[in-house]
Design an enzyme around this catalytic site. Structure first.
Site, PDB file in Angstrom:
ATOM      1  N   ARG A  16      -6.073  11.729  -8.752  1.00 35.52           N
ATOM      2  CA  ARG A  16      -6.290  10.644  -7.791  1.00 35.52           C
ATOM      3  C   ARG A  16      -5.275   9.510  -7.949  1.00 35.52           C
ATOM      4  NH1 ARG A  16     -12.665  10.417  -9.130  1.00 35.52           N
ATOM      5  NH2 ARG A  16     -11.931  11.591 -10.927  1.00 35.52           N
ATOM      6  N   GLY A 106     -11.228   8.736 -21.546  1.00 37.48           N
ATOM      7  CA  GLY A 106      -9.970   8.022 -21.782  1.00 37.48           C
ATOM      8  C   GLY A 106      -9.575   7.042 -20.703  1.00 37.48           C
ATOM      9  N   LYS A 356      21.700 -16.857 -24.006  1.00 37.17           N
ATOM     10  CA  LYS A 356      21.560 -15.490 -24.516  1.00 37.17           C
ATOM     11  C   LYS A 356      22.019 -15.482 -25.955  1.00 37.17           C
ATOM     12  CE  LYS A 356      24.202 -12.506 -25.363  1.00 37.17           C
ATOM     13  NZ  LYS A 356      25.319 -11.588 -25.575  1.00 37.17           N
ATOM     14  N   ALA A 385      27.071 -30.574 -17.618  1.00 38.30           N
ATOM     15  CA  ALA A 385      26.764 -29.685 -16.489  1.00 38.30           C
ATOM     16  C   ALA A 385      27.885 -28.676 -16.275  1.00 38.30           C
ATOM     17  CB  ALA A 385      26.572 -30.514 -15.230  1.00 38.30           C
TER      18      ALA A 385
HETATM   19  C1  UD1 Z   1     -17.101  11.292 -15.678  1.00 40.89           C
HETATM   20  C2  UD1 Z   1     -18.560  11.713 -15.902  1.00 40.89           C
HETATM   21  C3  UD1 Z   1     -19.455  10.803 -15.058  1.00 40.89           C
HETATM   22  C4  UD1 Z   1     -19.234   9.356 -15.437  1.00 40.89           C
HETATM   23  C5  UD1 Z   1     -17.760   8.993 -15.314  1.00 40.89           C
HETATM   24  C6  UD1 Z   1     -17.591   7.581 -15.850  1.00 40.89           C
HETATM   25  C7  UD1 Z   1     -18.546  14.099 -16.381  1.00 40.89           C
HETATM   26  C8  UD1 Z   1     -18.788  15.449 -15.833  1.00 40.89           C
HETATM   27  N1  UD1 Z   1     -18.723  13.090 -15.513  1.00 40.89           N
HETATM   28  O1  UD1 Z   1     -16.775  11.531 -14.321  1.00 40.89           O
HETATM   29  O2  UD1 Z   1     -20.817  11.139 -15.273  1.00 40.89           O
HETATM   30  O3  UD1 Z   1     -19.998   8.512 -14.613  1.00 40.89           O
HETATM   31  O4  UD1 Z   1     -16.951   9.923 -16.045  1.00 40.89           O
HETATM   32  O5  UD1 Z   1     -16.502   7.346 -16.611  1.00 40.89           O
HETATM   33  O6  UD1 Z   1     -18.216  13.960 -17.531  1.00 40.89           O
HETATM   34  N2  UD1 Z   1     -10.874  15.025 -18.929  1.00 40.89           N
HETATM   35  C9  UD1 Z   1     -10.284  15.914 -19.805  1.00 40.89           C
HETATM   36  N3  UD1 Z   1     -10.326  17.233 -19.527  1.00 40.89           N
HETATM   37  C10 UD1 Z   1     -10.972  17.729 -18.446  1.00 40.89           C
HETATM   38  C11 UD1 Z   1     -11.570  16.819 -17.551  1.00 40.89           C
HETATM   39  C12 UD1 Z   1     -11.515  15.483 -17.815  1.00 40.89           C
HETATM   40  O7  UD1 Z   1      -9.696  15.507 -20.820  1.00 40.89           O
HETATM   41  O8  UD1 Z   1     -10.996  18.956 -18.290  1.00 40.89           O
HETATM   42  C13 UD1 Z   1     -10.813  13.588 -19.218  1.00 40.89           C
HETATM   43  C14 UD1 Z   1     -10.061  12.815 -18.161  1.00 40.89           C
HETATM   44  O9  UD1 Z   1      -8.690  12.708 -18.506  1.00 40.89           O
HETATM   45  C15 UD1 Z   1     -10.780  11.461 -18.188  1.00 40.89           C
HETATM   46  C16 UD1 Z   1     -12.162  11.787 -18.689  1.00 40.89           C
HETATM   47  O10 UD1 Z   1     -12.110  13.076 -19.243  1.00 40.89           O
HETATM   48  O11 UD1 Z   1     -10.159  10.539 -19.063  1.00 40.89           O
HETATM   49  C17 UD1 Z   1     -13.210  11.748 -17.580  1.00 40.89           C
HETATM   50  O12 UD1 Z   1     -12.798  12.640 -16.559  1.00 40.89           O
HETATM   51  P1  UD1 Z   1     -12.864  12.210 -15.032  1.00 40.89           P
HETATM   52  O13 UD1 Z   1     -12.306  13.319 -14.226  1.00 40.89           O
HETATM   53  O14 UD1 Z   1     -12.290  10.855 -14.853  1.00 40.89           O
HETATM   54  O15 UD1 Z   1     -14.450  12.178 -14.851  1.00 40.89           O
HETATM   55  P2  UD1 Z   1     -15.271  11.422 -13.739  1.00 40.89           P
HETATM   56  O16 UD1 Z   1     -15.229  12.217 -12.482  1.00 40.89           O
HETATM   57  O17 UD1 Z   1     -14.847  10.015 -13.667  1.00 40.89           O
HETATM   58 CA    CA Z   2     -13.177   8.788 -14.586  1.00 45.79          CA
END
Ligand code: UD1
Ligand code: CA
Length: 466
Positions: A16, A106, A356, A385
């Site tokens: 996204r 993260g 600098k 100046a």
């Molecule tokens: C996730 C939660 C949701 C919560 C939201 C809030 C799940 C299924 N859903 O959704 O309930 O409200 O976070 O922060 O957990 N990532 C990986 N590997 C993967 C998928 C994701 O490392 O295979 C990491 C992403 O980099 C990210 C984090 O996990 O930092 C969360 O993933 P993201 O896709 O942002 O989850 P949300 O749809 O926000």
């Molecule tokens: Ca997220």
């Protein structure tokens, strides 16, 4: 939290964001997104932090290692992004030997150590199996919804895409921060399925699984919902950064700094400002900038990696980078300090003055339209100046020294390497190519000639030609 390993999920593609850069490396208030949860976990006392990486793994690993030298870090790889449960499982080895794991998505830059402490209490009170952080928000958007049972305990998390219209309306959401007993968590994660709207292995299924096994699920509802701000796209990135800046501005105001229009200033959280300093709109401070007490930082000033003493007056629109200004200095408007410059106590630079790698001595002044590069100026010197150090011959840079009390007349070029001795004078309009001895006057002017009656003679010539 010595017996706790932090697991930060940062392998996702971040689609996204519509970016070629991994999501975790997009900057929030001057530091990469992934820096913030790692820092919060280390601050909370987790003895190891495992960052699960995948998309741009090498780049993310190198960046985090560089930001936290000496920390116990691990970078388990998730080669295919199959969901948050799968990502957490990738950290199983890194979690070995730890009783509990603090799991953090993260993309949460605004978490604080205080939240982890309360989460730990909720975890302990509910029996030491699992606890999560929730938040009540106005717009639950893409968050997982929290479903509670008749007793008010968290029963499960329903992801938005799988939620019924009734569940969609739930305003209590899953923040993406959990504390779990490792010996329970990892075997259970292996049993998570992918029967949901997107066919991913959801970490959030763990809650219902814990409950099904009769285990208690503790929860902590955030008092300040800004901690729940996640960054999935650039609009959320901007919102999180704004919230972070505002939070730091509030902290500084509470410590006695006046900030005019706080929503307009960008003071990164690692920048300190002293008591009774006044910050005007549009100011930016970055990269560990330190500003002392009783200073004025005028509108639109941009300060990066600078150290400012007490009582310094920075007039509007100055740009200062990797430099030092000692107490009672005066700058601007429109002054430019480039890296490795130092303005000693009580020195002044005025409009359109650029330094600098220059050391401007105590009480010395360069008030208008001047460039000093690779220059050392003693105490109480006056730089007129339009003075310019010619420090570069197209290949090499050369130094200029201006000793204590010297007076450089306006519109002077100092062709480096060159030295102007103590209390020496340089007459206006000079091109100085040789050292000026202490106490001497250097003049390089062509004597002025006044041609009397010139205009009248010219006019007569023109008329007789017609
Ligand atoms: C996730 C939660 C949701 C919560 C939201 C809030 C799940 C299924 N859903 O959704 O309930 O409200 O976070 O922060 O957990 N990532 C990986 N590997 C993967 C998928 C994701 O490392 O295979 C990491 C992403 O980099 C990210 C984090 O996990 O930092 C969360 O993933 P993201 O896709 O942002 O989850 P949300 O749809 O926000
Ligand atoms: Ca997220």
């Amino acid at each position: 939290m010595k017996d706790t390993v932090a697991i930060i999920l940062a392998a996702g593609l971040g689609s996204r964001m519509k970016s070629d850069r991994p999501k975790g490396l997009h900057a929030v208030a001057g530091l990469p997104l992934v820096y913030w949860p790692v820092k919060a976990a280390l601050d909370a006392g987790c003895s190891r932090v495992a960052v699960v990486v995948g998309h741009g793994a090498d780049e993310v690993e190198a960046c985090v290692r560089g930001l936290f030298p000496g920390a116990d870090l691990a970078f388990p790889r998730q080669d295919r992004q199959l969901g948050t449960a799968h990502a957490t499982l990738c950290a199983r080895q890194a979690a070995e030997g730890f009783a509990s794991a603090l799991l953090i998505n993260g993309d949460l830059p605004l978490l604080t150590g205080g939240t982890f402490r309360v989460l730990r209490d909720a975890y302990a009170q509910s029996g030491g199996a699992f606890a999560l952080v929730t938040s009540i928000v106005d717009d639950p958007g893409g968050f997982g919804r929290i479903v509670r049972d008749a007793d008010g305990s968290v029963e499960r998390i329903v992801e938005r895409r799988d939620a019924s219209p009734h569940q969609q309306a739930i305003r209590e959401v899953n923040v993406g921060v959990y504390l779990a007993r490792t010996e329970l968590l990892f075997p259970m994660l292996a049993a998570v399925g992918d029967e949901n709207a997107v066919g991913e292995f959801y970490f959030t299924d763990i809650v219902a699984m814990m409950r099904a096994r009769g285990l208690g699920v503790g929860d902590h509802v955030l008092a300040l919902p800004d901690e729940a701000m996640q960054v999935n796209d650039r609009v959320e990135l901007a919102a999180a950064e704004t919230a972070m800046h505002l939070r730091h501005a509030r902290h500084l105001m509470a410590e006695g700094v006046t900030i005019h229009r706080p929503a307009s200033v960008l003071i990164d959280p690692d920048c300190m400002v002293g008591r009774d300093t006044e910050v005007w709109p549009g100011v930016e401070m970055h990269a560990g900038t330190r500003v002392g007490a009783r200073c004025v930082v005028g509108r639109g000033a941009v300060l990066s990696g600078v150290s400012i003493g007490d009582g310094v007056d920075i007039k509007p629109y100055c740009v200062l980078t990797d430099s030092t200004v000692e107490d009672d200095g005066k700058l601007g408007p429109f002054s430019h300090l480039r890296p490795a410059s130092i303005m000693r106590k009580g020195s002044h630079v005025g409009n359109f003055v650029e330094l600098k790698k220059t050391d401007l001595g105590e009480g010395s002044k360069a008030n208008h339209l001047t460039y000093l590069g690779d220059c050392t100026v003693g105490r109480k010197a006056n730089i007129g100046a339009g003075t310019i150090t010619c420090n570069y011959d197209g290949v090499n840079k050369f130094p200029t020294v201006i000793e204590d009390g010297a007076f450089i007349g306006s519109d002077t070029q100092l062709v480096a390497p060159v030295r102007v001795g103590k209390e020496a004078y340089v007459g206006a309009g000079a091109t100085i190519t040789k050292d000026v001895p202490a106490g001497a006057l250097a003049v390089t002017r062509v004597p002025q000639v006044n041609v009397e009656g010139y205009v009248e003679r010219k006019r007569q010539k023109r008329q007789s030609a017609k």
